[in-house]
Motif scaffolding. Structure first.
Motif, PDB file in Angstrom:
ATOM      1  N   VAL A 143       0.873  -1.175   0.000  1.00  0.00           N
ATOM      2  CA  VAL A 143       0.000   0.000   0.000  1.00  0.00           C
ATOM      3  C   VAL A 143       0.911   1.225   0.000  1.00  0.00           C
ATOM      4  CG1 VAL A 143      -1.815   1.260   1.208  1.00  0.00           C
ATOM      5  CG2 VAL A 143      -1.820  -1.244   1.194  1.00  0.00           C
ATOM      6  N   GLN A 180      -7.061   3.704  -6.102  1.00  0.00           N
ATOM      7  CA  GLN A 180      -6.976   4.684  -5.014  1.00  0.00           C
ATOM      8  C   GLN A 180      -8.344   4.887  -4.365  1.00  0.00           C
ATOM      9  OE1 GLN A 180      -5.286   8.115  -7.021  1.00  0.00           O
ATOM     10  NE2 GLN A 180      -3.203   7.366  -6.748  1.00  0.00           N
ATOM     11  N   TRP A 221     -11.162   3.469  -1.610  1.00  0.00           N
ATOM     12  CA  TRP A 221     -11.225   2.685  -0.377  1.00  0.00           C
ATOM     13  C   TRP A 221     -12.623   2.719   0.220  1.00  0.00           C
ATOM     14  CZ3 TRP A 221      -6.852   0.043   1.176  1.00  0.00           C
ATOM     15  CH2 TRP A 221      -5.688   0.377   0.485  1.00  0.00           C
ATOM     16  N   ALA A 254      -9.809  -2.388   0.164  1.00  0.00           N
ATOM     17  CA  ALA A 254      -9.664  -2.182  -1.276  1.00  0.00           C
ATOM     18  C   ALA A 254     -10.390  -3.312  -1.994  1.00  0.00           C
ATOM     19  CB  ALA A 254      -8.190  -2.177  -1.671  1.00  0.00           C
ATOM     20  N   LEU A 290      -6.182  -3.024   4.684  1.00  0.00           N
ATOM     21  CA  LEU A 290      -4.889  -2.510   5.102  1.00  0.00           C
ATOM     22  C   LEU A 290      -4.420  -3.228   6.360  1.00  0.00           C
ATOM     23  CD1 LEU A 290      -2.697  -0.326   4.571  1.00  0.00           C
ATOM     24  CD2 LEU A 290      -3.985   1.168   6.115  1.00  0.00           C
ATOM     25  N   THR A 342       1.165  -3.537   3.898  1.00  0.00           N
ATOM     26  CA  THR A 342       0.609  -4.269   2.763  1.00  0.00           C
ATOM     27  C   THR A 342      -0.864  -4.550   3.005  1.00  0.00           C
ATOM     28  OG1 THR A 342       1.076  -6.468   3.677  1.00  0.00           O
ATOM     29  CG2 THR A 342       2.835  -5.407   2.394  1.00  0.00           C
ATOM     30  N   LEU A 343      -1.542  -4.989   1.969  1.00  0.00           N
ATOM     31  CA  LEU A 343      -2.894  -5.494   2.126  1.00  0.00           C
ATOM     32  C   LEU A 343      -2.848  -6.878   2.754  1.00  0.00           C
ATOM     33  CD1 LEU A 343      -4.559  -4.574  -1.312  1.00  0.00           C
ATOM     34  CD2 LEU A 343      -4.861  -3.415   0.881  1.00  0.00           C
ATOM     35  N   LEU A 361      -3.631   7.303  -1.165  1.00  0.00           N
ATOM     36  CA  LEU A 361      -3.399   5.934  -0.719  1.00  0.00           C
ATOM     37  C   LEU A 361      -3.738   4.990  -1.866  1.00  0.00           C
ATOM     38  CD1 LEU A 361      -2.520   4.734   2.057  1.00  0.00           C
ATOM     39  CD2 LEU A 361      -4.934   4.213   2.450  1.00  0.00           C
ATOM     40  N   THR A 362      -2.773   4.127  -2.246  1.00  0.00           N
ATOM     41  CA  THR A 362      -2.851   3.374  -3.496  1.00  0.00           C
ATOM     42  C   THR A 362      -2.554   1.898  -3.265  1.00  0.00           C
ATOM     43  OG1 THR A 362      -2.007   5.336  -4.648  1.00  0.00           O
ATOM     44  CG2 THR A 362      -1.954   3.264  -5.866  1.00  0.00           C
ATOM     45  N   THR A 363      -3.303   1.029  -3.915  1.00  0.00           N
ATOM     46  CA  THR A 363      -2.960  -0.391  -3.926  1.00  0.00           C
ATOM     47  C   THR A 363      -1.927  -0.619  -5.024  1.00  0.00           C
ATOM     48  OG1 THR A 363      -4.839  -0.863  -5.385  1.00  0.00           O
ATOM     49  CG2 THR A 363      -5.183  -1.155  -3.048  1.00  0.00           C
TER      50      THR A 363
END
Length: 884
Positions: free
Chosen positions: A611, A622, A624, A642, A656, A668-669, A772-774
């Protein structure tokens, strides 16, 4: 386990050509289950074109705040594609080369550009991206450019054997495709010392136990000569030399001879040495270890020297060696494990002194394994006495988790740390990607264009990200494999950009024999059932190569968008995709009035995905959903979820985590139902934080599981963020709630979570928000100064003036490309292009990658002057190279 490479002989060649093979689920599952391991691919990777739909989870509703539902996306059909326009004051000539899923048969096509005029609008249609590059580097620039050494692939025995199955014309085509001026322009390679898993069976050059003088070493390297490896290397070197280059060849051992290794637990009792090269004891695979008095370590170092001399006697010069392939992994095939200390000692006491004595020009690269542990190995060895012999660090792209979806998906922050550890300026050591591939099977065998395209996109992403982090080059795994991804003596089948299918060759005079490494019971290859014309139209592999027994997969063309133009001597220059140009409330993939994220399906949602923070683009990567959690204290508790899709269209959700990954260094996820691994966060508003007009509130995400002052924060990258800057993949972690890094803006309607830390604290082009990005953004960029390299090749020149059209037709058909291969142009067209560019070579190459299912408008801007150079559009699932 079942032999995936075994198949019944088909006596009639024509029957073999027409044989249709379909992958058996049972065999695949068995092989995948048996062979999953850290450090190399084993389980299938998936991709789907389906768009993300709304999740079933209930939205979070708090008094005074509307529901936060953020995992639904739609295609934004109202976006007007922008024509390619050259703006006043920009470059006099621009060339845009494009490969697009919209038109797979038109690979490396050319997009027409028009000059701006008084009647031409110089503003971009919203929404659109603001892509900024540094045209002229300043002395105090935030990056220290790394010189590119080149790109290439591995000359494995599997590649050589497949090469031998082709007729002479097919062999010449492969050499031109990989190393020629009209091809990828590869100038680097890697070869295994002794066998590797991509050999039909194990072999060494000295199998006589305790031959400490190596008097029985085969100085003729007979096996490599007979297999065709030396021939392939020699012909590739000749092709590269014809283009004024030199082959930079890296040698990597998988295993020493078994007699140098201690017995494995599976060996008979009282064994004095290992019965096989497969597998390894730990922490060191060598008998007596690697201390200064180890006879076997000393002999193994001398073995290196003998091998290098033998190759030189065959006319093959070696540029570098790696100490050991994947030293952290005791693989079920040829392997030799080291821990950091044992590899350090082997270099200091044995390999370093021997090569300094016998081959002082050959470089030594340490590690040669996954990115996650590379900084630890480099910092330890480069701060020891062994460092005097070390020229750099080699890394692989695999995740080490056993989940093949994560290959190429993690470790970018480790690359930045590794570049910083390997030094700058005159003390800079090499950092290079030495292995990458997708496994198992091939896109052609699976008959799946989505799979082929996904693999191509990930190749391009990792290549651009590695170069931005300061890598000097990139070497993929096998240069050429068969239709199933072999041969491999453990059936560890993998993909390659080029596949040899000699049974599909058009020649009636050539009937390829069934090779010794092809046995019985062929597994079905879906691509074999597809007519050649359909393969070209649907998958983009030209029929002229199919008629020579070669399948050219999309990975090849995506790779070429970088390697054809970014030649040895190029440098990476600062470049970043900013948030949407113009209105702050718009995003690249979302109009101001939209209430859903754009970009299409998010394939990166799974346990283990990093993340990160990237400039905001308004995409599903991006977006959530805040899942409400029960609270007895009245706290506003949530999980940050996500959403995405899996290969078969199933919805995927992950949340998250609450603890930074010990190797990756960031959050990380995790699967949302993993108790103890997923973070439960208190959404704590900052005083007077709600901006109702702009639709967001300012908050902290406080980790609820601990009484310690712990919040979600951004974690700046090392190495200054490389060429993408500090906002190009910033990590997230847990830190002090008192830090400015812990302040986030939460979009009330869209579930977009952003940080203004860099907008307030960034300098030298690093200013701006991150979301905030996967994983990473859909829209990415890499920029390179190519002024010191060989001028543009003829092939792209010929395509520039033939069959090109405007990119402004529609978002679904804006690929507007020309020919699909490099030989369709005529000599006169080359001259025409030369006149258009006044005979001057291009000096900049900008690669734009769009993984989204939506088109993206953009402006290309000089970050120093602020001047817009050009504006254009990139279609969905496409890649462009812009030459200035």
């Amino acid at each position: 386990m079942p032999d995936r490479n075994a198949y019944d002989p088909i006596p009639d060649v024509e029957e073999r050509r027409n044989y249709t093979r379909v992958l058996t689920v049972g065999t695949f599952l068995c092989a995948a289950a048996l062979l999953v391991r850290a450090g190399h691919p084993r389980t299938e990777i998936g991709v789907s074109n389906q768009t993300l739909t709304g999740a079933e989870d209930p939205p979070f509703v708090r008094a005074g705040h509307p529901a936060l539902v953020s995992n639904e996306t739609t295609a934004h059909e109202d976006r007007t594609p922008q024509p390619c326009v050259l703006h006043e004051g920009g470059p006099s000539s621009v060339k845009v080369i494009q490969t697009s899923l919209n038109d797979p048969s038109n690979q490396w096509g050319t997009v027409s550009c028009i000059p701006a005029s008084t009647s031409t609008s110089t503003s971009i249609s919203a929404p659109g991206a603001d892509i900024r590059i540094t045209m002229e580097r300043k002395q105090d620039d935030r990056t220290n450019p790394t010189t590119i050494l080149g790109f290439g692939g591995a000359f494995t025995e599997a590649a050589a054997l497949n090469f031998k199955t082709l007729e002479s014309e097919g062999q010449e085509a492969v050499l031109e495709l990989l190393f020629g001026e009209d091809g990828l322009g590869y100038s680097m390679g890697r070869v295994h010392m002794n066998s590797c898993d991509f050999s039909p069976k194990p072999y060494t050059f000295d199998d006589v136990p305790d031959d400490f003088t190596l008097s029985h070493f085969d100085t003729d390297v007979t096996h490599d000569v007979q297999s065709g490896m030396i021939n392939l290397l020699s012909r590739a070197s000749t092709k590269i030399s014809a283009n004024n280059g030199n082959l930079k060849l890296m040698v990597s051992p998988w295993s020493p001879p078994a007699w140098m290794k201690p017995p494995l637990p599976s060996d008979p009792p009282n064994s004095t040495y290992a019965s096989t090269m497969n597998g390894s004891v730990q922490p060191s695979c060598l008998r007596e270890g690697t201390a200064a008095n180890s006879t076997y370590a000393a002999t193994w170092a001398e073995y290196f020297s003998k091998f290098l001399t033998a190759y030189a006697d065959q006319g093959v010069e070696v540029w570098a060696v790696t100490v050991q392939n994947e030293p952290e992994f005791p693989a079920p095939w040829e392997a030799c494990s080291y821990d950091i200390t044992s590899q350090r000692d082997f270099v200091e006491y044995h390999l370093g002194p021997v090569l300094r004595r016998d081959h002082p020009q050959i470089k030594i690269l340490i590690y040669d394994h996954n990115k996650d542990d590379a900084p630890l190995w480099a910092s330890t060895i480069l701060n020891s006495n062994a460092s005097q012999f070390v020229d750099g660090t080699a890394v692989h792209w695999y995740s080490g988790s056993g989940d093949r979806h994560l290959d190429g998906q993690v470790g970018m922050a480790d690359m930045h740390a590794l570049r910083e550890i390997n030094g700058v300026g005159s003390n800079k050591k090499i950092v290079i990607g030495s292995e990458a591939c997708h496994c198992p099977s091939t896109g052609y065998a699976e008959g799946d264009l989505d799979l082929m395209w996904y693999r191509a996109e990930k190749y391009a992403h990792v290549l651009l990200a590695d170069l931005a982090a300061g890598s000097s080059g990139w070497i993929e795994w096998n240069l050429l494999l068969d239709a199933m991804g072999g041969p491999n003596h453990l059936n560890n089948l993998c993909d390659a950009p080029l596949l040899a299918v000699p049974y599909r060759a058009a020649s009636t005079k050539y009937n390829p024999p069934i090779q010794s490494w092809e046995h019985s019971k062929p597994e079905p290859v879906l691509g074999d059932a597809k007519p050649r014309e359909d393969i070209e139209r649907d998958w983009g592999s030209p029929t002229k190569y199919i008629d020579l027994g070669i399948i050219v997969q999309p990975m090849y063309y995506y790779m070429g968008h970088v390697s054809k133009y970014v030649r040895e001597g190029s440098t990476s220059i600062p470049a970043v995709v900013q948030s949407a140009s113009g209105d702050d409330s718009s995003r690249t993939f979302r109009n101001e009035e939209d209430v859903s994220a754009g970009g299409g399906a998010n394939y990166l949602v799974r346990d283990g995905t990093e993340v990160t923070g990237w400039p905001c683009e308004g995409s599903t990567r991006q977006s959530w959903t805040l899942l409400p959690m029960a609270s007895t204290s009245g706290k506003r508790l949530v999980k940050l979820q996500a959403s995405g899709t899996e290969v078969d269209g199933r919805e995927m959700t992950a949340c998250l985590g609450n603890v930074p990954d010990s190797s990756l260094g960031g959050l990380t996820l995790r699967w949302c139902d993993w108790v103890g691994a997923v973070g439960v966060y208190e959404v704590a508003p900052v005083e007077d934080s709600v901006d109702k007009e702009k639709g967001y509130e300012t908050v902290r995400f406080m980790l609820n599981e601990t009484d310690i002052n712990s919040c979600l924060i951004v974690k700046p990258l090392r190495n200054g963020g490389g060429s993408n800057g500090m906002r190009g993949g910033v990590q997230t972690t847990i830190g002090s709630c008192d830090s400015k890094k812990a302040i986030w803006k939460l979009d009330i309607q869209l579930g977009e979570i952003s940080s203004s830390y860099f907008a307030e604290n960034g300098t030298n082009g690093n200013e701006g928000d991150v979301c905030l990005t996967t994983g990473w953004n859909f829209l990415q960029v890499g920029a390179f100064d190519i002024s010191a390299t060989t001028p543009l090749d003829k092939s792209s020149s010929s395509r520039s003036s033939s069959r090109s059209s405007s990119s402004s037709s529609s978002s679904s058909s804006s690929s507007s490309s020309s020919s699909s291969d490099s030989s369709d142009g005529e000599e006169g067209e080359d001259n025409e292009e030369e006149d258009e560019h006044n005979g001057k070579p291009y000096s900049k190459s900008i690669v734009i990658l769009n993984e989204a299912s939506d088109a993206a408008n953009y402006v290309l801007r000089d970050d120093v002057s602020g001047r817009v150079l050009m504006s254009s559009s990139i279609p969905p699932r496409s890649i462009q190279t812009v030459l200035l």
